[in-house]
Design a protein around this motif. Sequence first.
Motif, PDB file in Angstrom:
ATOM      1  N   VAL A 211     -14.872   9.359  13.023  1.00 39.07           N
ATOM      2  CA  VAL A 211     -14.276   8.042  12.842  1.00 39.07           C
ATOM      3  C   VAL A 211     -13.171   8.203  11.804  1.00 39.07           C
ATOM      4  N   LEU A 212     -11.961   7.901  12.224  1.00 39.35           N
ATOM      5  CA  LEU A 212     -10.788   8.065  11.370  1.00 39.35           C
ATOM      6  C   LEU A 212     -10.290   6.686  10.962  1.00 39.35           C
ATOM      7  N   GLY A 213     -10.334   6.408   9.660  1.00 38.56           N
ATOM      8  CA  GLY A 213      -9.931   5.108   9.166  1.00 38.56           C
ATOM      9  C   GLY A 213      -8.650   5.181   8.356  1.00 38.56           C
ATOM     10  N   ILE A 214      -7.793   4.174   8.523  1.00 37.95           N
ATOM     11  CA  ILE A 214      -6.532   4.080   7.785  1.00 37.95           C
ATOM     12  C   ILE A 214      -6.444   2.679   7.183  1.00 37.95           C
ATOM     13  N   GLY A 215      -6.187   2.626   5.885  1.00 37.75           N
ATOM     14  CA  GLY A 215      -5.983   1.352   5.215  1.00 37.75           C
ATOM     15  C   GLY A 215      -4.617   1.329   4.558  1.00 37.75           C
ATOM     16  N   LEU A 216      -3.854   0.254   4.785  1.00 38.63           N
ATOM     17  CA  LEU A 216      -2.505   0.147   4.231  1.00 38.63           C
ATOM     18  C   LEU A 216      -2.319  -1.210   3.567  1.00 38.63           C
ATOM     19  N   ASN A 217      -1.807  -1.213   2.356  1.00 39.50           N
ATOM     20  CA  ASN A 217      -1.405  -2.453   1.702  1.00 39.50           C
ATOM     21  C   ASN A 217      -0.033  -2.839   2.231  1.00 39.50           C
ATOM     22  N   VAL A 218       0.048  -3.979   2.880  1.00 37.37           N
ATOM     23  CA  VAL A 218       1.314  -4.402   3.483  1.00 37.37           C
ATOM     24  C   VAL A 218       2.013  -5.451   2.629  1.00 37.37           C
ATOM     25  N   SER A 219       1.392  -6.612   2.444  1.00 42.66           N
ATOM     26  CA  SER A 219       2.092  -7.718   1.788  1.00 42.66           C
ATOM     27  C   SER A 219       1.484  -8.102   0.441  1.00 42.66           C
ATOM     28  N   LEU A 220       0.678  -7.253  -0.146  1.00 40.68           N
ATOM     29  CA  LEU A 220       0.090  -7.583  -1.443  1.00 40.68           C
ATOM     30  C   LEU A 220       1.164  -7.792  -2.498  1.00 40.68           C
ATOM     31  N   ARG A 221       1.025  -8.866  -3.239  1.00 43.59           N
ATOM     32  CA  ARG A 221       1.914  -9.140  -4.356  1.00 43.59           C
ATOM     33  C   ARG A 221       1.355  -8.483  -5.610  1.00 43.59           C
ATOM     34  N   SER A 222       2.171  -8.420  -6.642  1.00 45.87           N
ATOM     35  CA  SER A 222       1.777  -7.690  -7.854  1.00 45.87           C
ATOM     36  C   SER A 222       0.452  -8.186  -8.408  1.00 45.87           C
ATOM     37  N   ALA A 223       0.262  -9.502  -8.441  1.00 43.24           N
ATOM     38  CA  ALA A 223      -0.955 -10.065  -9.017  1.00 43.24           C
ATOM     39  C   ALA A 223      -2.193  -9.792  -8.168  1.00 43.24           C
ATOM     40  N   GLU A 224      -1.993  -9.356  -6.929  1.00 44.03           N
ATOM     41  CA  GLU A 224      -3.122  -9.122  -6.032  1.00 44.03           C
ATOM     42  C   GLU A 224      -3.558  -7.660  -5.980  1.00 44.03           C
ATOM     43  N   LEU A 225      -2.819  -6.787  -6.634  1.00 45.56           N
ATOM     44  CA  LEU A 225      -3.154  -5.361  -6.576  1.00 45.56           C
ATOM     45  C   LEU A 225      -4.489  -5.100  -7.255  1.00 45.56           C
ATOM     46  N   PRO A 226      -5.328  -4.260  -6.655  1.00 42.13           N
ATOM     47  CA  PRO A 226      -6.652  -3.998  -7.238  1.00 42.13           C
ATOM     48  C   PRO A 226      -6.596  -3.199  -8.532  1.00 42.13           C
ATOM     49  N   VAL A 227      -5.617  -2.301  -8.651  1.00 43.13           N
ATOM     50  CA  VAL A 227      -5.456  -1.483  -9.858  1.00 43.13           C
ATOM     51  C   VAL A 227      -3.963  -1.305 -10.121  1.00 43.13           C
ATOM     52  N   PRO A 228      -3.570  -1.020 -11.367  1.00 36.91           N
ATOM     53  CA  PRO A 228      -2.136  -0.900 -11.681  1.00 36.91           C
ATOM     54  C   PRO A 228      -1.416   0.215 -10.936  1.00 36.91           C
ATOM     55  N   THR A 229      -2.158   1.227 -10.483  1.00 36.38           N
ATOM     56  CA  THR A 229      -1.522   2.353  -9.792  1.00 36.38           C
ATOM     57  C   THR A 229      -1.324   2.093  -8.300  1.00 36.38           C
ATOM     58  N   ALA A 230      -1.741   0.926  -7.829  1.00 38.01           N
ATOM     59  CA  ALA A 230      -1.585   0.585  -6.408  1.00 38.01           C
ATOM     60  C   ALA A 230      -0.223  -0.042  -6.161  1.00 38.01           C
ATOM     61  N   GLY A 231       0.152  -0.085  -4.911  1.00 37.79           N
ATOM     62  CA  GLY A 231       1.394  -0.719  -4.496  1.00 37.79           C
ATOM     63  C   GLY A 231       1.224  -1.293  -3.108  1.00 37.79           C
ATOM     64  N   SER A 232       2.311  -1.715  -2.521  1.00 38.42           N
ATOM     65  CA  SER A 232       2.283  -2.254  -1.161  1.00 38.42           C
ATOM     66  C   SER A 232       3.642  -2.049  -0.532  1.00 38.42           C
ATOM     67  N   LEU A 233       3.708  -2.231   0.769  1.00 37.11           N
ATOM     68  CA  LEU A 233       4.983  -2.081   1.463  1.00 37.11           C
ATOM     69  C   LEU A 233       6.002  -3.101   0.982  1.00 37.11           C
TER      70      LEU A 233
END
Length: 307
Positions: free
Chosen positions: A179-201
């Motif tokens: 089972v191959l899983g892929i997760g991508l942050n697409v429209s997350l805004r800065s305040a919604e990021l789970p950790v400071p090192t995360a980003g989004s498209l």
Amino acid sequence: MTPNPPDSPDSPDAPGSRWSDLERPPLNPTALRRALLKPDSLWTELEVVERTGSTNSDLADRARAGSAAEGAVLVAEEQTAGRGRLDRGWSAPPRSGIFVSMLLKPQVPEERWGWLPLLAGVATAGALARAAGVDTALKWPNDVLADVDGEERKIGGILAERTVTAPGGGGGNGGVGVVLGIGLNVSLRSAELPVPTAGSLVLAGAQGTDRDPLLRAVLRGVEDWYGRWSAADGDPVGSSLLEAYAAGCATLGRTVRAELPGGEELVGEAMALDSDGRLVIGTGDGVQRPVAAGDIVHLRGEGAAGA
């Protein structure tokens, strides 16, 4: 036409309504199936669910029960208990990302299955360049990175899990699959990021954040690279997978710290990938050590532009 009552799940005023955030429209399962489920396609079925804990866990359960064949694709609008490496959590607001898992039964030697998360990384990077206009880099073994305000941020992750499958599910290797899983942050805004090192498209300046074409591009990319890799019997050189991954890998040439299973740490230069997809790290005492699993930290210093 009678409007939906306010407490209807499809009412714009209902809490958690699929239409409550018009900047994040729902996926279109019918259009996705029409585009992807072709007679000669790898993909055999595609389901979109509103909410689940983990698409990987759900699809693995279906594979064991015999209700999912090779090429089954499961997508969630919201994932509440997604897992990354080392069982780290992965969650995001509804319809803010792509959370997709696919069942594969590779007809290549099992010792080469370790290339599947790297294959998914190459496919995802190419898809995002085409469909979103975002240049990405790959952090070994399973992270997708993008530049956000001059910093290297994680916008996606990949998780491949070996699973038992019920007899008769198609493909080779009997009752075993991945089972191959892929997760991508697409429209997350800065305040919604789970950790400071995360980003989004969107934070990386994507030209488009419509998830339908993004998901189609990712799945077509996986299908293309999986076909090349399978045709070469899983050979990363013959399929050009090793060359493609090395070209897009931000880890190679960097000083890294590998946090290995059991608590051991290894610091050195990430020199190359070997034929099994392992990261070869050169230490200060001249030893070159292949690492098959571990958490890699990009260190600052010579050859390292981020963390």
